[in-house]
Design a protein around this motif. Sequence first.
Motif, PDB file in Angstrom:
ATOM      1  N   HIS A 101      -6.852 -10.469   2.735  1.00 40.29           N
ATOM      2  CA  HIS A 101      -4.931 -10.107   2.321  1.00 40.29           C
ATOM      3  C   HIS A 101      -4.480 -10.732   1.209  1.00 40.29           C
ATOM      4  N   ILE A 102      -4.138  -9.839   0.099  1.00 37.43           N
ATOM      5  CA  ILE A 102      -3.858 -10.652  -1.200  1.00 37.43           C
ATOM      6  C   ILE A 102      -2.331 -10.932  -1.122  1.00 37.43           C
ATOM      7  N   SER A 103      -2.093 -12.448  -1.088  1.00 39.32           N
ATOM      8  CA  SER A 103      -1.362 -12.961  -0.948  1.00 39.32           C
ATOM      9  C   SER A 103      -0.209 -13.719  -2.712  1.00 39.32           C
TER      10      SER A 103
ATOM     11  N   VAL B 179      13.760 -12.542  -0.977  1.00 41.68           N
ATOM     12  CA  VAL B 179      13.369 -12.186   0.242  1.00 41.68           C
ATOM     13  C   VAL B 179      11.373 -11.143   0.077  1.00 41.68           C
ATOM     14  N   TYR B 180      11.534 -11.619  -1.151  1.00 37.27           N
ATOM     15  CA  TYR B 180      10.245 -10.367  -1.744  1.00 37.27           C
ATOM     16  C   TYR B 180       9.394 -11.636  -0.495  1.00 37.27           C
ATOM     17  N   GLY B 181       9.171 -12.858  -1.262  1.00 37.46           N
ATOM     18  CA  GLY B 181       8.410 -14.031  -0.695  1.00 37.46           C
ATOM     19  C   GLY B 181       8.213 -14.133   0.619  1.00 37.46           C
TER      20      GLY B 181
ATOM     21  N   SER C 192       8.611 -11.789   2.616  1.00 36.56           N
ATOM     22  CA  SER C 192       8.011 -10.767   3.486  1.00 36.56           C
ATOM     23  C   SER C 192       6.801 -11.505   3.196  1.00 36.56           C
ATOM     24  N   LYS C 193       6.383 -12.020   2.259  1.00 37.27           N
ATOM     25  CA  LYS C 193       4.934 -12.155   1.818  1.00 37.27           C
ATOM     26  C   LYS C 193       4.424 -13.005   3.148  1.00 37.27           C
ATOM     27  N   ALA C 194       5.593 -13.935   3.039  1.00 38.04           N
ATOM     28  CA  ALA C 194       5.363 -14.959   4.052  1.00 38.04           C
ATOM     29  C   ALA C 194       4.604 -14.626   5.718  1.00 38.04           C
TER      30      ALA C 194
ATOM     31  N   GLY D 149      -4.383   0.959  -4.356  1.00 32.25           N
ATOM     32  CA  GLY D 149      -5.387   0.969  -5.104  1.00 32.25           C
ATOM     33  C   GLY D 149      -4.654   2.039  -6.905  1.00 32.25           C
ATOM     34  N   THR D 150      -3.493   2.084  -6.669  1.00 34.40           N
ATOM     35  CA  THR D 150      -2.778   2.543  -7.974  1.00 34.40           C
ATOM     36  C   THR D 150      -2.166   1.159  -8.732  1.00 34.40           C
ATOM     37  N   GLY D 151      -2.622   0.043  -8.124  1.00 31.85           N
ATOM     38  CA  GLY D 151      -1.138  -1.163  -8.032  1.00 31.85           C
ATOM     39  C   GLY D 151      -2.503  -2.004  -9.413  1.00 31.85           C
ATOM     40  N   GLN D 152      -2.133  -2.883  -9.646  1.00 30.32           N
ATOM     41  CA  GLN D 152      -3.070  -4.200 -10.763  1.00 30.32           C
ATOM     42  C   GLN D 152      -4.150  -4.179 -10.322  1.00 30.32           C
ATOM     43  N   VAL D 153      -3.939  -4.984  -9.313  1.00 31.44           N
ATOM     44  CA  VAL D 153      -5.634  -5.773  -8.021  1.00 31.44           C
ATOM     45  C   VAL D 153      -5.974  -4.365  -7.533  1.00 31.44           C
ATOM     46  N   GLY D 154      -5.697  -3.359  -6.771  1.00 33.83           N
ATOM     47  CA  GLY D 154      -6.303  -2.847  -6.139  1.00 33.83           C
ATOM     48  C   GLY D 154      -6.963  -1.674  -7.460  1.00 33.83           C
TER      49      GLY D 154
ATOM     50  N   TRP E  14       1.572 -14.542 -10.487  1.00 30.71           N
ATOM     51  CA  TRP E  14       1.838 -14.419 -12.637  1.00 30.71           C
ATOM     52  C   TRP E  14       0.037 -12.591 -12.803  1.00 30.71           C
ATOM     53  N   VAL E  15       0.779 -12.010 -12.133  1.00 34.02           N
ATOM     54  CA  VAL E  15      -0.822 -11.099 -11.945  1.00 34.02           C
ATOM     55  C   VAL E  15      -0.460 -10.361 -13.157  1.00 34.02           C
ATOM     56  N   PHE E  16      -1.460 -10.323 -14.661  1.00 32.31           N
ATOM     57  CA  PHE E  16      -1.531  -9.098 -15.760  1.00 32.31           C
ATOM     58  C   PHE E  16      -2.755  -8.248 -15.723  1.00 32.31           C
TER      59      PHE E  16
ATOM     60  N   TYR F  73       4.650  -4.114  -1.692  1.00 28.80           N
ATOM     61  CA  TYR F  73       6.348  -3.564  -1.948  1.00 28.80           C
ATOM     62  C   TYR F  73       6.311  -5.112  -2.812  1.00 28.80           C
ATOM     63  N   THR F  74       6.095  -4.506  -4.251  1.00 28.49           N
ATOM     64  CA  THR F  74       6.417  -6.529  -5.538  1.00 28.49           C
ATOM     65  C   THR F  74       7.607  -6.284  -6.225  1.00 28.49           C
ATOM     66  N   ALA F  75       8.339  -5.712  -5.828  1.00 29.82           N
ATOM     67  CA  ALA F  75       9.289  -5.552  -6.456  1.00 29.82           C
ATOM     68  C   ALA F  75      10.953  -6.224  -6.106  1.00 29.82           C
TER      69      ALA F  75
ATOM     70  N   SER G 183      -4.108   6.756  -1.349  1.00 30.57           N
ATOM     71  CA  SER G 183      -2.704   7.094  -1.589  1.00 30.57           C
ATOM     72  C   SER G 183      -1.259   6.755  -1.193  1.00 30.57           C
ATOM     73  N   ARG G 184      -0.622   7.110  -1.356  1.00 25.02           N
ATOM     74  CA  ARG G 184       0.974   6.368  -0.206  1.00 25.02           C
ATOM     75  C   ARG G 184       0.667   7.594   0.391  1.00 25.02           C
ATOM     76  N   SER G 185       0.522   8.787  -0.408  1.00 27.08           N
ATOM     77  CA  SER G 185       0.791   9.819   0.674  1.00 27.08           C
ATOM     78  C   SER G 185      -0.067  10.199   1.554  1.00 27.08           C
TER      79      SER G 185
ATOM     80  N   ILE H 167      -2.052   7.362   2.982  1.00 25.02           N
ATOM     81  CA  ILE H 167      -1.276   6.376   4.326  1.00 25.02           C
ATOM     82  C   ILE H 167      -0.336   4.968   3.871  1.00 25.02           C
ATOM     83  N   ASP H 168       0.852   5.386   4.654  1.00 24.06           N
ATOM     84  CA  ASP H 168       2.484   4.764   3.936  1.00 24.06           C
ATOM     85  C   ASP H 168       2.523   3.009   4.666  1.00 24.06           C
ATOM     86  N   LEU H 169       2.670   2.424   3.508  1.00 23.93           N
ATOM     87  CA  LEU H 169       2.754   1.239   3.746  1.00 23.93           C
ATOM     88  C   LEU H 169       3.846   0.800   4.825  1.00 23.93           C
ATOM     89  N   GLY H 170       4.882   1.788   4.602  1.00 22.07           N
ATOM     90  CA  GLY H 170       6.247   1.451   4.822  1.00 22.07           C
ATOM     91  C   GLY H 170       6.412   2.152   6.334  1.00 22.07           C
TER      92      GLY H 170
HETATM   93  N1  NAP Z   1       2.291  -8.721  -9.744  1.00 22.53           N
HETATM   94  C1  NAP Z   1       2.334  -9.835  -9.440  1.00 22.53           C
HETATM   95  O1  NAP Z   1       2.728 -11.145 -10.646  1.00 22.53           O
HETATM   96  C2  NAP Z   1       1.932 -10.513  -8.330  1.00 22.53           C
HETATM   97  C3  NAP Z   1       1.855 -12.132  -7.826  1.00 22.53           C
HETATM   98  C4  NAP Z   1       0.733 -12.880  -6.804  1.00 22.53           C
HETATM   99  C5  NAP Z   1       0.687 -12.104  -5.831  1.00 22.53           C
HETATM  100  N2  NAP Z   1       0.917 -10.602  -6.305  1.00 22.53           N
HETATM  101  C6  NAP Z   1       0.484  -9.503  -4.485  1.00 22.53           C
HETATM  102  O2  NAP Z   1      -1.071  -9.467  -5.065  1.00 22.53           O
HETATM  103  C7  NAP Z   1      -0.772  -7.777  -4.845  1.00 22.53           C
HETATM  104  C8  NAP Z   1      -1.023  -7.080  -5.985  1.00 22.53           C
HETATM  105  O3  NAP Z   1      -0.533  -7.135  -6.702  1.00 22.53           O
HETATM  106  P1  NAP Z   1      -0.324  -5.542  -7.303  1.00 22.53           P
HETATM  107  O4  NAP Z   1       0.057  -6.479  -8.970  1.00 22.53           O
HETATM  108  O5  NAP Z   1      -1.029  -5.399  -8.163  1.00 22.53           O
HETATM  109  O6  NAP Z   1       1.132  -5.140  -7.401  1.00 22.53           O
HETATM  110  P2  NAP Z   1       1.725  -3.204  -8.197  1.00 22.53           P
HETATM  111  O7  NAP Z   1       0.853  -3.316  -9.058  1.00 22.53           O
HETATM  112  O8  NAP Z   1       2.674  -3.315  -7.924  1.00 22.53           O
HETATM  113  O9  NAP Z   1       0.940  -2.522  -7.187  1.00 22.53           O
HETATM  114  C9  NAP Z   1       1.548  -1.523  -5.860  1.00 22.53           C
HETATM  115  C10 NAP Z   1       0.345  -1.312  -5.113  1.00 22.53           C
HETATM  116  O10 NAP Z   1       1.144  -1.321  -3.532  1.00 22.53           O
HETATM  117  C11 NAP Z   1       1.534   0.298  -3.221  1.00 22.53           C
HETATM  118  N3  NAP Z   1       2.256   0.516  -2.220  1.00 22.53           N
HETATM  119  C12 NAP Z   1       3.715  -0.298  -2.697  1.00 22.53           C
HETATM  120  N4  NAP Z   1       4.050   0.651  -1.478  1.00 22.53           N
HETATM  121  C13 NAP Z   1       3.868   0.694  -0.599  1.00 22.53           C
HETATM  122  C14 NAP Z   1       3.326   2.185   0.527  1.00 22.53           C
HETATM  123  N5  NAP Z   1       4.999   2.060   0.797  1.00 22.53           N
HETATM  124  N6  NAP Z   1       3.082   2.361   0.894  1.00 22.53           N
HETATM  125  C15 NAP Z   1       1.450   2.622  -0.445  1.00 22.53           C
HETATM  126  N7  NAP Z   1       1.215   1.948  -1.172  1.00 22.53           N
HETATM  127  C16 NAP Z   1       2.467   1.380  -1.725  1.00 22.53           C
HETATM  128  C17 NAP Z   1       1.851   1.041  -4.679  1.00 22.53           C
HETATM  129  O11 NAP Z   1       1.535   2.145  -4.965  1.00 22.53           O
HETATM  130  P3  NAP Z   1       2.617   3.654  -5.544  1.00 22.53           P
HETATM  131  O12 NAP Z   1       1.688   3.356  -6.809  1.00 22.53           O
HETATM  132  O13 NAP Z   1       2.293   4.444  -5.046  1.00 22.53           O
HETATM  133  O14 NAP Z   1       3.498   2.551  -5.409  1.00 22.53           O
HETATM  134  C18 NAP Z   1       1.010   0.071  -5.631  1.00 22.53           C
HETATM  135  O15 NAP Z   1      -0.849   0.694  -5.083  1.00 22.53           O
HETATM  136  C19 NAP Z   1       0.011  -8.041  -3.304  1.00 22.53           C
HETATM  137  O16 NAP Z   1      -0.317  -8.038  -2.478  1.00 22.53           O
HETATM  138  C20 NAP Z   1       1.423  -8.143  -4.606  1.00 22.53           C
HETATM  139  O17 NAP Z   1       2.020  -9.560  -3.774  1.00 22.53           O
HETATM  140  C21 NAP Z   1       1.729 -10.335  -6.969  1.00 22.53           C
END
Ligand code: NAP
Length: 298
Positions: A99-101, A125-127, A129-131, A9-14, A151-153, A62-64, A32-34, A36-39
């Motif tokens: 589920h967003i992939s 690794v990222y790809g 892990s998503k797979a 919910g703190t991310g771009q899509v959420g 290519w999310v913005f 994990y998008t890094a 929030s992450r506190s 529910i920790d997705l890890g």
């Molecule tokens: N960004 C892109 O260009 C892109 C491209 C293709 C697909 N996608 C997919 O689109 C989806 C959304 O991406 P996005 O760009 O919105 O991602 P984002 O902005 O990087 O946000 C990631 C979110 O996941 C949360 N998160 C990460 N690790 C966590 C953990 N251990 N426990 C709880 N929460 C955790 C983050 O919380 P915190 O704020 O606490 O870190 C944040 O809310 C993802 O599935 C991604 O794989 C993204």
Amino acid sequence: MTRILITGGTGQVGGSLGNLNWPEGTELVLPSRSEIDLGNADQISSFVRDGGFDAIISSGAYTAVDKAEDDLLTAFKVNGLAPAAFAETAKELDIPVVHISTDYVFNGGKIGRYVETDPIDPQGVYGASKAAGELAIQSSGCRHVILRTAWVFSAIGANFVKTMIRLADRPQLTVVDDQTGCPTAAPDIARAAQAVVLRQLTDRDAPSGVYHFCGDEAVTWFGFASEIFRLLEARSLAVPAVAPIPTRDYPTPAKRPANSALDTSRLTQDFGIEPCQWRVALASTVEELMGDKEKGLS
Ligand SMILES: NC(=O)c1ccc[n+]([C@@H]2O[C@H](COP(=O)([O-])OP(=O)(O)OC[C@H]3O[C@@H](n4cnc5c(N)ncnc54)[C@H](OP(=O)(O)O)[C@@H]3O)[C@@H](O)[C@H]2O)c1
């Protein structure tokens, strides 16, 4: 009351999902992450069971992409095991999962747009892990839609558009011109995910499986940057001289697909959702970001 769990919910899509208007009687839960920790996949089943949810939108990840190369364990926990736990519990409770992939499940070698049935072959690794997350959901037997995007913005979070705006005061900039993809605004992905989940909630026989959703036009990073700077110039701002470079001149820890343009016709056919016009969404995002900057908000 319909309760929908939204991760990330703190991310771009959420965050964009949380900002949408939802039908009356819908309650969104964006922990929030506190909370529910997705890890920590062990927490997930009880969180979902206790929450009384009617559907899950799994957008947290994990998008890094580069950092993941040296942090395989965390990437696989968050992107592989967490979706597996959501899917297993959703199957048990008979609730749907959206589920967003990502386009990074492909190797980028295809000429033309990727369709959902093309073989996956992640390059990093990222790809991978998503797979793993995709495969876990598919094999769980839960009702699901996996929405691959690219290519999310957005005005929220870190992304290429914000990076280009941050670098706009440089005199010169080089940008990779041999990687092609489809930029996609997070609010557009959120609207697509919303339409899919609402359909799943009202129709038990709604289509299930993998779908692609992204911006309409394929472009290189250089082309994308050029459009961002064109919009800044239109606001009478100074912009850098931008030069195209090949990927080999901008080495990164993780290998990116050379082509990751996605074909979205399956989603249009089954759900009536059209690809978004990314240039239109980009203009609104730049407007929002520059407006905030001028007001001293960022
Ligand atoms: N960004 C892109 O260009 C892109 C491209 C293709 C697909 N996608 C997919 O689109 C989806 C959304 O991406 P996005 O760009 O919105 O991602 P984002 O902005 O990087 O946000 C990631 C979110 O996941 C949360 N998160 C990460 N690790 C966590 C953990 N251990 N426990 C709880 N929460 C955790 C983050 O919380 P915190 O704020 O606490 O870190 C944040 O809310 C993802 O599935 C991604 O794989 C993204």
